[in-house]
Design a protein around this motif. Sequence first.
Motif, PDB file in Angstrom:
ATOM      1  N   TYR A 175       0.860  -1.088  -0.087  1.00  0.00           N
ATOM      2  CA  TYR A 175       0.157  -0.044  -0.063  1.00  0.00           C
ATOM      3  C   TYR A 175       0.868   1.330  -0.057  1.00  0.00           C
ATOM      4  CZ  TYR A 175      -3.085  -3.560   1.482  1.00  0.00           C
ATOM      5  OH  TYR A 175      -4.015  -4.721   1.560  1.00  0.00           O
ATOM      6  N   ALA A 176       0.900   1.917  -1.236  1.00  0.00           N
ATOM      7  CA  ALA A 176       1.750   3.049  -1.213  1.00  0.00           C
ATOM      8  C   ALA A 176       0.913   4.328  -0.893  1.00  0.00           C
ATOM      9  CB  ALA A 176       2.377   3.239  -2.594  1.00  0.00           C
ATOM     10  N   LEU A 177       0.992   5.191   0.145  1.00  0.00           N
ATOM     11  CA  LEU A 177       0.412   6.157   0.815  1.00  0.00           C
ATOM     12  C   LEU A 177       0.925   7.467   0.402  1.00  0.00           C
ATOM     13  CD1 LEU A 177      -0.767   4.894   4.203  1.00  0.00           C
ATOM     14  CD2 LEU A 177      -1.722   4.380   1.982  1.00  0.00           C
ATOM     15  N   ARG A 178       0.501   8.183  -0.316  1.00  0.00           N
ATOM     16  CA  ARG A 178       0.966   9.773  -0.760  1.00  0.00           C
ATOM     17  C   ARG A 178       0.402  10.290   0.362  1.00  0.00           C
ATOM     18  NH1 ARG A 178       0.055   9.394  -7.332  1.00  0.00           N
ATOM     19  NH2 ARG A 178       1.667   7.924  -7.869  1.00  0.00           N
ATOM     20  N   ILE A 179       1.302  10.832   1.306  1.00  0.00           N
ATOM     21  CA  ILE A 179       1.027  11.375   2.423  1.00  0.00           C
ATOM     22  C   ILE A 179       1.007  12.854   2.326  1.00  0.00           C
ATOM     23  CG2 ILE A 179       1.392  11.587   5.037  1.00  0.00           C
ATOM     24  CD1 ILE A 179       2.749   8.801   4.856  1.00  0.00           C
ATOM     25  N   SER A 180      -0.092  13.555   2.689  1.00  0.00           N
ATOM     26  CA  SER A 180       0.012  15.098   2.590  1.00  0.00           C
ATOM     27  C   SER A 180       0.499  15.596   4.114  1.00  0.00           C
ATOM     28  CB  SER A 180      -1.365  15.621   2.548  1.00  0.00           C
ATOM     29  OG  SER A 180      -1.664  15.467   1.009  1.00  0.00           O
ATOM     30  N   SER A 181      -0.251  16.550   4.670  1.00  0.00           N
ATOM     31  CA  SER A 181       0.258  17.165   5.704  1.00  0.00           C
ATOM     32  C   SER A 181      -0.085  16.766   7.275  1.00  0.00           C
ATOM     33  CB  SER A 181       0.034  18.735   5.685  1.00  0.00           C
ATOM     34  OG  SER A 181       0.721  19.198   4.427  1.00  0.00           O
ATOM     35  N   VAL A 182       0.747  15.621   7.526  1.00  0.00           N
ATOM     36  CA  VAL A 182       0.406  15.195   8.926  1.00  0.00           C
ATOM     37  C   VAL A 182       1.241  16.089   9.954  1.00  0.00           C
ATOM     38  CG1 VAL A 182       0.492  13.151  10.298  1.00  0.00           C
ATOM     39  CG2 VAL A 182      -0.278  12.809   8.063  1.00  0.00           C
ATOM     40  N   ARG A 183       0.688  16.327  11.117  1.00  0.00           N
ATOM     41  CA  ARG A 183       1.566  17.101  11.939  1.00  0.00           C
ATOM     42  C   ARG A 183       1.590  16.559  13.346  1.00  0.00           C
ATOM     43  NH1 ARG A 183       3.088  18.402   7.753  1.00  0.00           N
ATOM     44  NH2 ARG A 183       2.918  20.488   6.822  1.00  0.00           N
ATOM     45  N   THR A 184       2.329  17.239  14.177  1.00  0.00           N
ATOM     46  CA  THR A 184       2.505  16.617  15.639  1.00  0.00           C
ATOM     47  C   THR A 184       1.435  17.148  16.284  1.00  0.00           C
ATOM     48  OG1 THR A 184       3.757  18.624  16.107  1.00  0.00           O
ATOM     49  CG2 THR A 184       4.994  16.707  15.572  1.00  0.00           C
ATOM     50  N   GLU A 185       1.012  16.590  17.347  1.00  0.00           N
ATOM     51  CA  GLU A 185      -0.226  16.847  18.072  1.00  0.00           C
ATOM     52  C   GLU A 185      -0.618  18.117  18.335  1.00  0.00           C
ATOM     53  OE1 GLU A 185      -2.452  15.309  21.885  1.00  0.00           O
ATOM     54  OE2 GLU A 185      -0.509  14.671  21.849  1.00  0.00           O
ATOM     55  N   ARG A 186       0.746  19.052  18.801  1.00  0.00           N
ATOM     56  CA  ARG A 186       0.349  20.445  18.968  1.00  0.00           C
ATOM     57  C   ARG A 186      -0.032  21.042  17.852  1.00  0.00           C
ATOM     58  NH1 ARG A 186       5.399  24.391  21.218  1.00  0.00           N
ATOM     59  NH2 ARG A 186       4.127  26.254  21.326  1.00  0.00           N
ATOM     60  N   TYR A 187       0.375  20.613  16.446  1.00  0.00           N
ATOM     61  CA  TYR A 187      -0.028  21.510  15.345  1.00  0.00           C
ATOM     62  C   TYR A 187      -0.994  20.536  14.504  1.00  0.00           C
ATOM     63  CZ  TYR A 187       3.904  24.076  16.669  1.00  0.00           C
ATOM     64  OH  TYR A 187       4.987  24.975  17.523  1.00  0.00           O
ATOM     65  N   ASP A 188      -1.806  19.870  15.022  1.00  0.00           N
ATOM     66  CA  ASP A 188      -2.678  18.828  14.289  1.00  0.00           C
ATOM     67  C   ASP A 188      -3.838  19.597  14.064  1.00  0.00           C
ATOM     68  OD1 ASP A 188      -3.571  16.821  12.922  1.00  0.00           O
ATOM     69  OD2 ASP A 188      -4.147  15.532  14.908  1.00  0.00           O
ATOM     70  N   HIS A 189      -3.932  20.643  13.407  1.00  0.00           N
ATOM     71  CA  HIS A 189      -5.044  21.404  12.952  1.00  0.00           C
ATOM     72  C   HIS A 189      -4.677  22.431  11.552  1.00  0.00           C
ATOM     73  CE1 HIS A 189      -3.145  24.943  14.757  1.00  0.00           C
ATOM     74  NE2 HIS A 189      -3.009  24.043  15.742  1.00  0.00           N
ATOM     75  N   PRO A 190      -5.802  22.700  10.737  1.00  0.00           N
ATOM     76  CA  PRO A 190      -5.496  23.542   9.537  1.00  0.00           C
ATOM     77  C   PRO A 190      -4.565  24.517   9.729  1.00  0.00           C
ATOM     78  CG  PRO A 190      -7.652  22.788   9.595  1.00  0.00           C
ATOM     79  CD  PRO A 190      -7.242  22.616  10.952  1.00  0.00           C
ATOM     80  N   TYR A 191      -4.677  25.129  10.916  1.00  0.00           N
ATOM     81  CA  TYR A 191      -3.612  26.559  11.331  1.00  0.00           C
ATOM     82  C   TYR A 191      -2.391  26.074  11.809  1.00  0.00           C
ATOM     83  CZ  TYR A 191      -8.112  29.151  10.793  1.00  0.00           C
ATOM     84  OH  TYR A 191      -9.045  29.609  10.270  1.00  0.00           O
ATOM     85  N   GLY A 192      -1.962  24.844  11.936  1.00  0.00           N
ATOM     86  CA  GLY A 192      -0.709  24.528  12.468  1.00  0.00           C
ATOM     87  C   GLY A 192       0.549  25.101  12.028  1.00  0.00           C
ATOM     88  N   ASP A 193       0.674  24.960  10.461  1.00  0.00           N
ATOM     89  CA  ASP A 193       1.974  25.643   9.992  1.00  0.00           C
ATOM     90  C   ASP A 193       2.048  27.043  10.077  1.00  0.00           C
ATOM     91  OD1 ASP A 193       2.667  23.167   9.355  1.00  0.00           O
ATOM     92  OD2 ASP A 193       2.461  23.169   7.140  1.00  0.00           O
ATOM     93  N   ALA A 194       0.729  27.527   9.986  1.00  0.00           N
ATOM     94  CA  ALA A 194       0.859  29.230  10.182  1.00  0.00           C
ATOM     95  C   ALA A 194       1.170  29.576  11.665  1.00  0.00           C
ATOM     96  CB  ALA A 194      -0.637  29.771   9.794  1.00  0.00           C
TER      97      ALA A 194
END
Length: 304
Positions: A175-194
Amino acid sequence: MSKLRVLVTGPFGEAGEAILNHLYDEDKYEFTFLNLEDHPEYETHVADVADYDAMRPAFDNQDAVIHLAAQSDAGADFRDVIEPNIIGTYNVLKAMNDAEVETLIFASSQRVMGLYEEDHAPELYEEDYPSKFDPLRLTHETLPKPDGYYGASKMFGEHICRNHARREGAPNQVYALRISSVRTERYDHPYGDAERGVERGEEHKVEEGEVWDQSQTGSWERGSEDYERMVKRMKATWTSQRDFAHLLECCLEDDSVIFDVFYAVSDNAARWFGTEHAKAVLGYEPKDDASEWDSPPKPTNTAE
């Protein structure tokens, strides 16, 4: 009922944290970890995936492998990806064959399709982005277009995994999973990178045509143009930890696939990666949609 024995390579990064938080304590799994360094909380087989003799014993008596270990810098030089991403992936396949481990979940990346984003950003980040694709929605059948050596190394990984799955011997399910933006628990939301950019506390101007992700060192003020652009990107590419863990479970419980490619992304309204294939083949049912967020989570008050 016996537990499914699962070896995870590179388990202590952002994607691996989803396993620790959502699957590790499940009674149906028995996890073993292989990592470059030891961990104070988890028993770990310490080895480099590029060193076959050192890593090979970890594969004995396993039922499945989740291969996350890699050089994951999207801007990595070719020399930086040879050992961890190319030799390492080959060694994992060889070890699985030697140990007769049947199932492999290979961590590919959205960067396999990175030039589509480069060609269409930043307009691509809008939910109603008009294009000749109407709307742009990449499927498992869309022509890959890596945007760098990292993405190309993951494309190589997909191909060599397909080659092994179609030959006699293990693994015979990949199973080849093309992974998008998985983040650590602290930043696990759509505003995480910002929000992470805000916390850096340094100024950086995003140049015209520049595609930003977590591997880069930009920072900005909350509410700035760069901040809002990063939020829009994450609202398209966010993969929540619980959705990623759920997709891993779907793969571990499936017995129909020989080799196939799936996008690991939450059910975001603005996403340009298709989840229909994973839903149809694996029963993937993502619970999170970034469009439902209109602000970052409130900071936890730790004061007594």
